[in-house]
Design an enzyme around this catalytic site. Sequence first.
Site, mmCIF file in Angstrom:
data_model
loop_
_atom_site.group_PDB
_atom_site.id
_atom_site.type_symbol
_atom_site.label_atom_id
_atom_site.label_comp_id
_atom_site.label_asym_id
_atom_site.label_seq_id
_atom_site.Cartn_x
_atom_site.Cartn_y
_atom_site.Cartn_z
ATOM 1 N N GLU A 1 1.665 -0.447 -4.990
ATOM 2 C CA GLU A 1 0.708 0.603 -5.308
ATOM 3 C C GLU A 1 1.561 1.852 -5.502
ATOM 4 O O GLU A 1 2.060 2.421 -4.531
ATOM 5 C CB GLU A 1 -0.302 0.806 -4.185
ATOM 6 C CG GLU A 1 -1.332 1.868 -4.534
ATOM 7 C CD GLU A 1 -2.266 2.207 -3.375
ATOM 8 O OE1 GLU A 1 -3.438 2.522 -3.644
ATOM 9 O OE2 GLU A 1 -1.813 2.172 -2.215
ATOM 10 N N ASP B 1 0.834 -1.195 0.000
ATOM 11 C CA ASP B 1 0.000 0.000 0.000
ATOM 12 C C ASP B 1 0.873 1.250 0.000
ATOM 13 O O ASP B 1 1.868 1.335 0.733
ATOM 14 C CB ASP B 1 -0.888 -0.024 1.250
ATOM 15 C CG ASP B 1 -1.753 1.205 1.389
ATOM 16 O OD1 ASP B 1 -2.613 1.420 0.522
ATOM 17 O OD2 ASP B 1 -1.547 1.962 2.361
#
Length: 689
Positions: free
Chosen positions: A387, A351
């Site tokens: 990401e 993330d």
Amino acid sequence: MTDQTPVDVTFDLSLARPDKLGADPRDGGTNFALFSNSADKVELCLFDEGGQHETARITLPCMEGGVWHGFIPGVGVGQRYGYRVHGPYAPKKGHRYNPNKLLLDPYARALMGNIQWDDSLFGYKVGEDDLTFDERDSAAFMPKGVVVDDSYAWDRSDALRTRWDQTVIYEAHVKGLTMRHPGIVQADRGTFAGLSADPVLEHLTKLGVTAIELLPIHAFANDNYLIEKGLSNYWGYNTLSFFAPHQGYLKSWDIQEVKTAIDRFHAAGIEVILDVVYNHTCEGNEMGPTLSFRGIDNESYYMTGEDKRHVYDTTGTGNTLNVQHPMVLRMVMDSLRYWVEVMHVDGFRFDLASTLARDSDGFDRSGNFFATIRQDPVLSAVKLIAEPWDIGDGGYQVGGFVWPFREWNDKARDDIRAFWRRDDSMTGPLSERLSGSPVQFDHDNRPATSSINFVAAHDGFTLWDTTAYNDKHNEANGEDGRDGHDNNLSDNLGAEGPTDDADIMEARRRRVKAAQATVLLAQGVPMILAGDEFGQTQDGNNNAYCQDNEITWLNWEEADDSLTRSAAAAIALRRDLEGFVDTNFGNADLSDGKATRWHHPEGREMTEDDWHDGGLRCLAKRITTASDCDILMIFNAGDPAEFTLPDGEWVQRLDTSADDPAADATHEGSLTVDWQSVVVLTQDYAPEE
């Protein structure tokens, strides 16, 4: 809970070791080790089985290199524990030690209990500034660590190691996937037991996916401000512990439930990838609670600016984990290796990965964090997905990471949505995405499988909702609709939300099937959002992070089987066409020309003028594989179109507009490609003499 805590606790210094952090049960006892570089004293607190009564508080007797440690005979598996760390409370110098606050071990493998929000969880006096000092004891409101045994009798101990060019990812939420599934017993819904139940495995196997990517399963905090609004931190991007699984996904505190689920997925041939949040923690900024890292060693664990009172925030969550510090970096690496070596996961999706690549000069693709992973013999061998953005300066880095990392490609998402929405001038952008986005990824010896292609993910509209809503409908989030993206590239096709209009519903099904097939037939690695394969809706909510209810739980009973059949057919075709996935972005030359060519509906190869025809809604990609198979993929976002075929007889392998999308048919000369549909044809290829 196999051992009882002794009343009189004594250390055996001869068995104390600082090299393995956390609680390590061995030699008839447990070694406890905690890193705190600036602490004056570290106290280990032992609790009874219920975790409410502190039965012993003892000072760890040894320290070297900032690692406080001690071995206690007779303390074993099942022991509940926490820490109190003594040191300066000097926020302006970055220190926030407060021994009145029970602290969770960053290396705790399991947790017992949940955070019960109370003002005593804060190191300062709530209602005053963060320079004040709160003397209330927080232990009654804190979860406790649990000493666990790493052993497990695996049915399948070998890794799957599915090749990237054979990988199809299914992004899912442990609870959301299972809460409304009629084939899962009520007691198992929302847990790992439900996640790996036979009906789920059968569905994923029938669909043809090879990996399930789980939204965060690390223990996370349920934010108090959400609880007060009757909401919750559903997605889980607010980590409390990097080792312990979230207790809400377990039927007890026993982490063997996670291992059992992973074992069952592996037996079904499906890899397990974890969405992990190593960029920040749930403690927030300086006004947040003191639960673990802040009270253990705030200055080491968090990035601070010149004013050490304030933490640096590139994540939008209040803090940024300081992976530039060697012991913090070690914690992250230890966590990753633990999940691979002990828990047997197959990879990670990082993330806000741009944050992890930041140093004092900003984003550095060759920085310490990624260099450490790349040289690690364990971690470099599993699936690694970034990401590629955060909210800091220069944080958008799609295509900016290094091999062996793959990246979420939001450019593919946006261009595929825009093409099927019938936006003008989208044939060129679509061709880029079908080729694996070479502008972004064809550099530094990176393969086309560097691109993780998707048309919907957990953050944003579901695929169905891109066809059912022009605007977001986030009122349930309690922010008056201000949250969530406004640029959704969606089109309700004539009615906002649910409708009984048969024509609108057919148009929506066509667009969903075509968009999903485009993702599955593009070069790169396809990812499907759980539920998109059968028409899941979130009622137009494009930021459902706080909705732990029927807005986000998959509605299996309303599944549209025609969508599932279409997705499964496209996945099967991708798998069955030998040589279809080209890691070289289609750049190879064959004896009679390029391996990849682009065709206009009139039958000719696309010209420069064709690429600039803003009204062109139909084109074909032709691939000649190394095994001498011709593959023609026609993408028609417009009205029914007559498409002139290359010479020879072509076998139809996929038609997303058909009731049976995989039905064979033969065509020669031309065929009519129906509106909003994808057609794939093949023929054996024999070059002219």
